[in-house]
Enzyme design. Structure first.
Site: not given
Ligand code: NAP
Length: 507
Positions: A184, A259, A293, A394
């Protein structure tokens, strides 16, 4: 364009990929993905899928698992190696679509695809290793060993900021280890996710081994987490999302690898090469418009060189060229969406209200063509205190904080003083301080004389504290996420031998 696309009334509609076929969602509904450099440009329309669509994908992955598990690992790896070669041949196409879909500048988009190529080659090598272990038995005529076995169906949930690299980090080791996948992708970057799946398919994966379903976190992601046939969820995203998913997986006793967010810092000591540190801080802070990130969102500088560093850093920030990532002259592209733009800009107001000094930037850019997109000025705050929200939360955009400290010890304390622990860096020419920093910085990744971004796929990747839950992606540890251990004892003595009880008394 690619085979997956369907042209209908001038608009491109993209479907789910289930059991080896591109299939329409039962909902018939779609959502649009926009170019953040120009919101008037629709990149494509994608299935707004339902829990039933997701169930069909899990059915397919579940059905495909026994056959894929039985396929010898070196054969599985051959397919992944072929995918590496197809990725190489389509690198430019994927990179350009990535720029259109999430905005990073073209050279960084090529790097994102290159990371997937590197991971494919690395994971393919694992097909001839997947190391188990043999140990001596305490009893005679008894053999003791442990082998890795795949978990089953893996649910892969990814963010938008590395739309090819992050899926590759998860899916390629999981596949080589013999698992099947339901993927997904983030709703902001479905196009390149689809192209990645298309490439895996073209490389020869059997139907059902990789399935992709687009749609929202609540309608697709949540049912994926809930499905009892999915043995492991591998999620990269915000800490809030990760916590929610991990809580549910805890109830279900399901393996979960997270992550999550970061609040990374570069420390610059008084003996550092200042120009080198400025170069690193600039790349760390504004690469991918700060949406990594591992982005450098705090720059902790020894007070003796603070003024000089701040002047040089601000001068270099002013020179950055902002614009559409497809123009190779630009250094910083847009942020991913209007919502992200507003969220980033709200931190400018928070910082000002907290008393931080706005040294440069702070504006949403609306000059000329930039007005059509989601462009935020690279922004530098000075005299930031460790307790301020801009130093703790963040921001995930092109905003960075300069923080003066009196000595090395205070730098370490400030660097460690957030709830996150992904990537920290120390600039110094003193070898003793460098090793002290390696020991004392509380993060999954430490850099010396390099910025907080730039990980390579052959070492473990991940963080401590609120950044993760103890797993590591990439490197040899990637396989750990996606396998169970099976310990095997073979007794060839022909008699009952009791471990811990029978003693060899010689003969
Ligand atoms: P996000 O809003 O948390 O979304 C991540 C993924 O989770 C998306 O595919 C999202 O779908 C899905 N999702 C949301 N709610 C969910 C639920 N209740 N159940 C299952 N899946 C769900 O994060 P983002 O805005 O895409 O990415 C930015 C974040 O990622 C930042 O906090 C960044 O630090 C972190 N990140 C961490 C790393 C690492 O390796 N530590 C690397 C890259 C990014 P939708 O898109 O459809 O909402």
């Amino acid at each position: 364009m690619t085979k997956t696309l369907e042209k209908t009334t001038g608009q491109q509609i993209y479907h789910n990929y289930i059991d080896g076929k591109w299939i329409k969602s039962e909902t018939g509904r779609t959502f649009a993905s926009y170019n953040p450099a120009n919101l008037e440009e629709v990149v494509g329309h994608f299935a707004l899928s339902s829990p039933n669509d997701l169930k069909a994908a899990v059915d397919a992955a579940h059905k495909a698992f026994p056959g894929w598990k039985k396929t010898p690992a070196p054969e599985r790896a051959e397919i992944i190696l072929k995918a590496a070669h197809i990725l190489e041949s389509r690198k430019e196409e994927l990179a350009r679509n990535m720029v259109r879909e999430m905005g990073k500048v073209i050279k960084e988009a090529r790097g994102d695809v290159q990371e997937a190529i590197d991971m494919a080659k690395y994971a393919a090598g694992e097909g001839r290793r997947l190391m188990g272990m043999t140990v001596p038995s305490e009893l005679r005529n008894k053999f003791a060993m442990a082998v890795r076995v795949p978990i089953g169906v893996i649910g892969v949930i990814t963010p938008w900021n590395f739309p090819v690299a992050i899926p590759s980090w998860k899916m390629l080791p999981a596949l080589v280890a013999g698992n099947t996948i339901v993927f997904k992708p983030a709703s902001d970057t479905p196009l390149v996710a689809m192209q990645f799946v298309e490439i895996l398919n073209e490389a020869g994966l059997p139907p059902g081994v990789v399935n992709l379903v687009t749609g929202s976190g609540s309608e697709v992601g949540q049912p994926l987490v809930d499905d009892p046939r999915v043995g492991c969820i591998s999620v990269t995203g915000s800490s809030e999302t990760g916590r929610r998913i991990a809580g549910r997986c805890g109830e279900l006793m399901k393996r979960i690898t997270c992550e999550l967010g970061g609040k990374n810092a570069i420390c610059v000591m008084d003996d550092a090469d200042i120009d080198l540190a400025v170069d690193g801080a600039l790349w760390g802070s504004f690469g991918t418009a700060g949406q990594r990130c591992t982005a450098t969102s705090r720059i902790i500088v020894h007070q003796k060189i603070y003024k000089e560093f701040a002047e040089k850093f601000v001068a270099r920030t002013k020179e950055l060229k902002i614009g559409d990532g497809l123009d190779p002259k630009n250094d910083v592209g847009p942020v991913v969406s209007k919502a992200q733009l507003e969220s980033v800009n709200s931190y400018v107001e928070i910082g000002k209200a907290e008393g931080a000094k706005l040294l440069f930037g702070g504006r949403i850019l609306t000059d000329g063509a930039l007005a059509k997109g989601c462009f935020h000025e690279p922004t530098v705050f000075g005299d930031v205190k460790p307790t301020m929200r801009i130093a703790q939360e963040e921001i995930f955009g092109p905003v960075t904080c300069l923080m003066p400290v009196k000595d090395f010890e205070e730098a370490i304390k400030v660097a460690n003083g957030t709830e996150y622990g992904l990537s920290l860096s120390m600039y110094t020419k003193d070898i003793n301080r460098a090793f002290q920093a390696i020991e004392e910085l509380e993060s999954g990744i430490v850099y010396i004389n390099a910025p907080t971004i730039g990980a390579e796929i052959q070492l473990p990747f991940g963080g401590v504290k609120q950044t993760g839950n103890g797993h590591r992606e990439a490197g040899p540890t990637a396989i750990d996420q996606f396998t169970e251990w099976k310990s095997i004892y073979v007794d060839y003595s022909g008699s009952l031998q009791k471990a811990q009880i029978d003693k060899y008394e010689g003969e």
